[in-house]
Design an enzyme around this catalytic site. Structure first.
Site, short mmCIF file in Angstrom:
data_model
loop_
_atom_site.label_atom_id
_atom_site.label_comp_id
_atom_site.label_asym_id
_atom_site.label_seq_id
_atom_site.Cartn_x
_atom_site.Cartn_y
_atom_site.Cartn_z
N LYS A 115 36.75 36.35 27.34
CA LYS A 115 36.71 35.92 28.73
C LYS A 115 35.25 35.67 29.09
O LYS A 115 34.43 36.60 29.08
CB LYS A 115 37.29 37.00 29.65
CG LYS A 115 37.04 36.70 31.12
CD LYS A 115 37.58 37.77 32.04
CE LYS A 115 36.90 37.67 33.39
NZ LYS A 115 37.37 38.63 34.36
N GLY A 154 37.10 42.56 42.80
CA GLY A 154 37.15 43.90 43.40
C GLY A 154 37.32 43.90 44.91
O GLY A 154 37.36 44.96 45.53
N ALA A 170 40.97 38.04 39.38
CA ALA A 170 40.08 38.65 40.36
C ALA A 170 40.53 38.47 41.80
O ALA A 170 41.00 37.40 42.20
CB ALA A 170 38.64 38.12 40.23
N GLY A 171 40.39 39.55 42.55
CA GLY A 171 40.66 39.52 43.98
C GLY A 171 42.08 39.85 44.38
O GLY A 171 42.39 39.95 45.57
N ASN A 194 42.45 44.17 37.86
CA ASN A 194 41.93 45.48 37.50
C ASN A 194 41.95 46.43 38.71
O ASN A 194 42.71 47.39 38.77
CB ASN A 194 40.50 45.31 36.95
CG ASN A 194 39.93 46.58 36.35
OD1 ASN A 194 39.02 46.52 35.54
ND2 ASN A 194 40.41 47.75 36.71
N THR A 195 41.10 46.11 39.71
CA THR A 195 40.88 47.05 40.81
C THR A 195 42.16 47.41 41.56
O THR A 195 42.34 48.58 41.95
CB THR A 195 39.86 46.45 41.81
OG1 THR A 195 38.75 45.96 41.06
CG2 THR A 195 39.37 47.49 42.78
#
Ligand SMILES: CC(=O)[C@@H](O)[C@H](O)COP(=O)(O)O
Length: 254
Positions: free
Chosen positions: A96, A157, A183-184, A205-206
């Site tokens: 990535k 995040g 993301a996000g 992830n987050t």
């Protein structure tokens, strides 16, 4: 089935391995997510030292494809170096590309991302660049040989969800390689939305690692990604301005 270059996956949920409170939670969350691709930051791992503890050590790595990311790289040159380190460790040839251009927003540097993608494709990597939701850049990355395009929904995040669904739709409609929203993502609703727009996968992830109950959230995300994909494949009804009765009265004699 999600096809990225020569790889095929049943799961459309890609999971980050950072920011978990402890190894046990990380392990359980990864398990219930049924993710087959796990991403980790090359710079944070001492991948050549087996005695160095790392976040992946509790996982049975034979069950997963690893997607090293080049987070921390600020230039194409650095991203290429991180990728080569990861490949030399024998982990995987997928990478990535993450070249951050702004330390406050963590938005990617478009020029360096494109340069890194061009170079890594030439070097024979399977390349998944993390990009902003810029439609033209997405096309340029595909032309450069990227094996998937990974536009952000919103800043990494931030959990803000999909800020620009129109741009994501444009990217998805024009792409001939999988589009994986990265993301996000903040909640399962965001994941469903992205999948219903036609994304082929979600990298997050987050939303899981920082949830009150990461294991439960990992399961919710698995279900959301699957539900969103099913909804996309089933084809939603068009939106209409006016009502139309659920039990039509035409032909009703009464
Ligand atoms: C793990 C990883 O690759 C992240 O940089 C990724 O972009 C996920 O972002 P969120 O934490 O917002 O899901």
């Amino acid at each position: 089935m999600l096809k990225i270059g020569n790889y095929e996956f049943q799961s459309r949920l890609l999971l980050g391995t950072g920011k978990y409170a402890d190894f046990e939670t990380q392990q359980k969350a990864v398990e219930v997510s049924e993710a087959e691709i796990l991403t980790f930051t090359v710079r944070r791992m001492n991948i050549f030292n087996e005695h160095q503890p790392n976040l992946l050590e509790r996982l049975d790595l034979s069950k997963y494809s690893l997607l090293p990311n080049t987070a921390g790289a600020k230039t194409a040159k650095e991203a290429v170096r991180h990728s080569k380190l990861a490949r030399a460790s024998g982990l995987c040839d997928m990478v990535k590309v993450e070249v951050i251009g702004c330390s406050k927003t963590l938005l990617p540097d478009p020029v360096e991302t494109l340069l890194a993608t061009e170079e890594l494709v030439k070097e024979g990597f399977t390349v998944l660049p993390y990009t902003s939701d810029d439609v033209v850049l997405a096309r340029r990355l595909e032309e450069a040989g990227a094996h998937a395009i990974m536009p952000g929904a919103s800043p990494i995040g931030s959990g803000q969800g999909i800020l620009n669904p129109v741009n994501l739709r444009f990217i998805i409609e024009q792409a001939n390689v999988p589009v994986i929203v990265d993301a996000g993502i903040g909640s399962p609703a965001d994941a469903v939305y992205a999948m219903e727009l036609g994304a082929e996968g979600i990298l997050l992830n987050t939303a899981v690692s920082a949830a009150k109950d990461p294991v439960k959230m990992a399961e919710a995300m698995r279900l959301a990604v699957n539900a969103g994909r099913m909804g996309y494949e089933a084809g939603r009804i068009p939106k209409k301005l006016y009502a139309s009765a659920s039990s039509p009265m035409e032909g009703f004699v009464g």
